[in-house]
Motif scaffolding. Sequence first.
Motif, PDB file in Angstrom:
ATOM      1  N   GLY A 179      -4.607  11.226  -1.995  1.00 56.85           N
ATOM      2  CA  GLY A 179      -6.140  10.970  -1.755  1.00 56.85           C
ATOM      3  C   GLY A 179      -5.589  12.029  -0.228  1.00 56.85           C
ATOM      4  N   THR A 180      -6.853  11.928   1.090  1.00 58.85           N
ATOM      5  CA  THR A 180      -7.074  12.516   1.483  1.00 58.85           C
ATOM      6  C   THR A 180      -7.918  12.184   2.954  1.00 58.85           C
ATOM      7  N   TYR A 181      -7.226  12.079   3.984  1.00 55.77           N
ATOM      8  CA  TYR A 181      -6.968  11.633   5.292  1.00 55.77           C
ATOM      9  C   TYR A 181      -8.097  12.336   5.907  1.00 55.77           C
ATOM     10  N   TYR A 182      -9.695  11.489   6.398  1.00 54.07           N
ATOM     11  CA  TYR A 182      -9.724  12.417   7.383  1.00 54.07           C
ATOM     12  C   TYR A 182     -10.555  11.507   8.678  1.00 54.07           C
ATOM     13  N   GLN A 183     -10.592  12.879   9.983  1.00 54.68           N
ATOM     14  CA  GLN A 183     -10.555  11.885  11.555  1.00 54.68           C
ATOM     15  C   GLN A 183     -11.626  12.607  11.472  1.00 54.68           C
ATOM     16  N   ASN A 184     -12.695  12.469  11.821  1.00 54.78           N
ATOM     17  CA  ASN A 184     -14.196  13.639  12.561  1.00 54.78           C
ATOM     18  C   ASN A 184     -14.519  14.309  11.411  1.00 54.78           C
ATOM     19  N   ASN A 185     -14.504  13.954   9.998  1.00 55.88           N
ATOM     20  CA  ASN A 185     -14.930  14.882   9.024  1.00 55.88           C
ATOM     21  C   ASN A 185     -14.128  16.213   9.113  1.00 55.88           C
ATOM     22  N   LYS A 186     -12.667  16.077   9.760  1.00 55.36           N
ATOM     23  CA  LYS A 186     -11.848  17.302   9.609  1.00 55.36           C
ATOM     24  C   LYS A 186     -11.397  16.298   9.136  1.00 55.36           C
ATOM     25  N   PRO A 187     -10.454  17.681   7.700  1.00 55.12           N
ATOM     26  CA  PRO A 187      -9.126  16.872   7.316  1.00 55.12           C
ATOM     27  C   PRO A 187      -7.789  16.339   8.430  1.00 55.12           C
ATOM     28  N   LEU A 188      -6.821  15.036   7.896  1.00 55.41           N
ATOM     29  CA  LEU A 188      -6.147  15.459   8.650  1.00 55.41           C
ATOM     30  C   LEU A 188      -4.560  14.950   7.961  1.00 55.41           C
ATOM     31  N   GLY A 189      -4.436  14.857   6.591  1.00 58.59           N
ATOM     32  CA  GLY A 189      -3.730  15.118   5.837  1.00 58.59           C
ATOM     33  C   GLY A 189      -4.001  14.454   4.652  1.00 58.59           C
ATOM     34  N   VAL A 190      -2.527  14.529   3.244  1.00 59.28           N
ATOM     35  CA  VAL A 190      -2.949  14.003   2.666  1.00 59.28           C
ATOM     36  C   VAL A 190      -1.824  12.714   2.188  1.00 59.28           C
ATOM     37  N   ILE A 191      -2.786  12.306   1.456  1.00 56.18           N
ATOM     38  CA  ILE A 191      -1.441  10.150   1.078  1.00 56.18           C
ATOM     39  C   ILE A 191      -1.914   9.953  -0.139  1.00 56.18           C
ATOM     40  N   ARG A 192       0.047  10.593  -0.604  1.00 57.50           N
ATOM     41  CA  ARG A 192       0.637  10.817  -1.905  1.00 57.50           C
ATOM     42  C   ARG A 192       1.253   9.369  -1.446  1.00 57.50           C
ATOM     43  N   GLN A 193       1.638   8.020  -2.337  1.00 58.94           N
ATOM     44  CA  GLN A 193       2.743   6.899  -2.785  1.00 58.94           C
ATOM     45  C   GLN A 193       2.468   6.721  -3.498  1.00 58.94           C
ATOM     46  N   ASP A 194       3.635   6.219  -4.390  1.00 62.19           N
ATOM     47  CA  ASP A 194       3.936   5.560  -5.358  1.00 62.19           C
ATOM     48  C   ASP A 194       4.258   3.512  -4.642  1.00 62.19           C
ATOM     49  N   VAL A 195       3.902   2.305  -5.034  1.00 61.97           N
ATOM     50  CA  VAL A 195       4.092   1.346  -4.259  1.00 61.97           C
ATOM     51  C   VAL A 195       4.678   0.498  -5.949  1.00 61.97           C
ATOM     52  N   ALA A 196       5.818  -0.511  -5.896  1.00 58.92           N
ATOM     53  CA  ALA A 196       6.338  -0.409  -7.036  1.00 58.92           C
ATOM     54  C   ALA A 196       5.759  -1.848  -7.102  1.00 58.92           C
ATOM     55  N   TYR A 197       5.370  -2.771  -7.669  1.00 52.45           N
ATOM     56  CA  TYR A 197       4.682  -4.307  -7.224  1.00 52.45           C
ATOM     57  C   TYR A 197       5.484  -5.135  -8.131  1.00 52.45           C
ATOM     58  N   THR A 198       5.346  -6.546  -7.758  1.00 57.07           N
ATOM     59  CA  THR A 198       5.097  -7.745  -9.004  1.00 57.07           C
ATOM     60  C   THR A 198       3.954  -8.055  -9.086  1.00 57.07           C
ATOM     61  N   TRP A 199       3.545  -9.051  -9.807  1.00 57.20           N
ATOM     62  CA  TRP A 199       2.567  -9.942  -9.677  1.00 57.20           C
ATOM     63  C   TRP A 199       2.808 -11.379 -10.283  1.00 57.20           C
ATOM     64  N   THR A 200       2.203 -12.371  -9.241  1.00 59.18           N
ATOM     65  CA  THR A 200       2.095 -13.937  -9.824  1.00 59.18           C
ATOM     66  C   THR A 200       0.910 -13.953 -10.538  1.00 59.18           C
ATOM     67  N   GLU A 201       0.317 -14.683 -11.500  1.00 58.85           N
ATOM     68  CA  GLU A 201      -0.985 -15.203 -11.779  1.00 58.85           C
ATOM     69  C   GLU A 201      -1.024 -16.637 -11.998  1.00 58.85           C
ATOM     70  N   ASN A 202      -2.269 -17.512 -11.408  1.00 65.90           N
ATOM     71  CA  ASN A 202      -3.275 -18.095 -11.826  1.00 65.90           C
ATOM     72  C   ASN A 202      -4.641 -17.677 -12.182  1.00 65.90           C
ATOM     73  N   LYS A 203      -4.224 -17.958 -13.266  1.00 66.11           N
ATOM     74  CA  LYS A 203      -5.907 -18.246 -14.482  1.00 66.11           C
ATOM     75  C   LYS A 203      -6.009 -16.298 -13.692  1.00 66.11           C
ATOM     76  N   ASP A 204      -7.542 -16.156 -12.932  1.00 63.81           N
ATOM     77  CA  ASP A 204      -7.346 -15.109 -12.712  1.00 63.81           C
ATOM     78  C   ASP A 204      -7.359 -14.285 -11.889  1.00 63.81           C
ATOM     79  N   ASN A 205      -6.488 -15.208 -10.156  1.00 58.99           N
ATOM     80  CA  ASN A 205      -6.042 -15.237  -9.234  1.00 58.99           C
ATOM     81  C   ASN A 205      -4.552 -14.390  -9.425  1.00 58.99           C
ATOM     82  N   LEU A 206      -4.649 -12.605  -8.508  1.00 57.78           N
ATOM     83  CA  LEU A 206      -2.696 -12.335  -8.909  1.00 57.78           C
ATOM     84  C   LEU A 206      -2.367 -12.071  -7.533  1.00 57.78           C
ATOM     85  N   ARG A 207      -2.078 -12.652  -7.433  1.00 57.17           N
ATOM     86  CA  ARG A 207      -0.976 -11.806  -5.971  1.00 57.17           C
ATOM     87  C   ARG A 207       0.023 -10.849  -6.477  1.00 57.17           C
TER      88      ARG A 207
END
Length: 160
Positions: free
Chosen positions: A71-99
């Motif tokens: 995405g894009t990061y804006y400060q005072n309605n002016k583009p400050l920079g671009v966001i682009r990153q990948d987050v690898a994750y694992t999860w555990t679950e308890n019914k509908d609750n995911l951590r």
Amino acid sequence: MTKKKTAALCLLLFVLGGITGYYYYQRTERLRDPEQCTASVVVYYEDVRANMTLDFMYTLEKRTGVVAVSGTYYQNNKPLGVIRQDVAYTWTENKDNLRFHSTRVHKVTNDAAISDDLLNNVLPDFYVYPNKTVSYTVLTQGHRGFIFTIGKRPIFFCAH
């Protein structure tokens, strides 16, 4: 044709029909639940606005996945920079609750204008730093996608 040949042919056609039906079912099931979903999120914080897309890709059997944040990061309605990153994750679950637990954060674009501290203003630690957690209640919306909530408050809809 003898009765044995007719019976063998019928059995062969029956087995082929079963295999074809199973293959078709697996193929259509994969299309209905592609193990990915996308959410568009806009976050406001003081004079900052971040327009982001979260693409969740996951494997149900291993309970692992990657979320691509862009995405894009804006400060005072002016583009400050671009966001682009990948987050690898694992999860555990308890019914509908995911951590969710981030195992690795890979910055695809290293935009010096957006530090981790600035990004942390619009995203939870899970999306910015490795070895952080975030908990969501995830509610299935049929084959359309999922609603991610915290408590009873919906945060975003993740569509297939």
